[in-house]
Design an enzyme around this catalytic site. Sequence first.
Site, PDB file in Angstrom:
ATOM      1  N   GLU A  67       0.823  -1.199   0.000  1.00  0.00           N
ATOM      2  CA  GLU A  67       0.000   0.000   0.000  1.00  0.00           C
ATOM      3  C   GLU A  67       0.862   1.255   0.000  1.00  0.00           C
ATOM      4  OE1 GLU A  67      -3.021  -0.105  -0.608  1.00  0.00           O
ATOM      5  OE2 GLU A  67      -3.556  -2.183  -0.163  1.00  0.00           O
ATOM      6  N   ARG A  88     -18.111   0.090   5.157  1.00  0.00           N
ATOM      7  CA  ARG A  88     -19.163  -0.542   4.345  1.00  0.00           C
ATOM      8  C   ARG A  88     -19.880  -1.615   5.147  1.00  0.00           C
ATOM      9  NH1 ARG A  88     -19.280  -4.986   1.348  1.00  0.00           N
ATOM     10  NH2 ARG A  88     -17.039  -5.334   1.563  1.00  0.00           N
ATOM     11  N   CYS A 147      -8.303  -1.619   8.042  1.00  0.00           N
ATOM     12  CA  CYS A 147      -6.924  -1.689   7.532  1.00  0.00           C
ATOM     13  C   CYS A 147      -6.360  -0.289   7.314  1.00  0.00           C
ATOM     14  CB  CYS A 147      -6.880  -2.497   6.237  1.00  0.00           C
ATOM     15  SG  CYS A 147      -7.038  -4.280   6.472  1.00  0.00           S
ATOM     16  N   HIS A 164      -1.384  -5.648   2.186  1.00  0.00           N
ATOM     17  CA  HIS A 164      -2.569  -6.490   2.123  1.00  0.00           C
ATOM     18  C   HIS A 164      -2.186  -7.853   1.547  1.00  0.00           C
ATOM     19  CE1 HIS A 164      -5.761  -3.208   2.533  1.00  0.00           C
ATOM     20  NE2 HIS A 164      -6.160  -4.190   3.322  1.00  0.00           N
TER      21      HIS A 164
END
Length: 212
Positions: free
Chosen positions: A79, A89, A142, A165
């Site tokens: 990342e 979400r 995350c 990830h």
Amino acid sequence: MILLTGFEPFGGANFNPSWAAAQAAATALTDAGQPATAVVLPVEFGAAADALRHELAAGKYGLVLAVGQAGGRTGLSLERVAINVDDARIPDNAGNSPVDQPVVPGGPAAYFSTLPVKACLRALGRAGIPAEVSQSAGTYVCNHVFYALMHAVAAEPGVRAGFIHVPHAPEQAADAGRPSMEVAVMARGLEIIARTSLSTVTDIKLGAGATH
């Protein structure tokens, strides 16, 4: 010292490969003479960042690799940037669903990883481990941990930190036909990222951007 963090299971799952991979990588690094500690974080906004900050305060870490699961991805995702927003979400493991809330009120809009992500990408490719540079860590726990980590070490010169990830493990993806990776391969990739980060002073120039 090296710190690796992984997450507990979430979303109804009973396994999270990020924690298994972080543990295995920490053991391998320590056995090879590079002391490393692995810590599991809760999948909870706020509590995860608090647990991370507690561990950072308890030890003198020169390198921190935070690791999380991203189902559907085909390889390790290095990342690039953490953003200062929580926008859930799905609820976290404590039932929290923050929407459009800052990770750190008044903090910068974003932080870049201080890992040499391009050098790590090249090293992983040479080892035959699928990987990419990712431009978004999402807006779930995350990214929350990634941003909290970078904010915490911003005033600590010399400390390198970032977020990786990992895909689903095969046992998570078998029924749905989703992309997966063996935990042992994930752990080997984390070892390579750690060693590359410790040995690379300046990142290399390597095309790894995205068109969308």
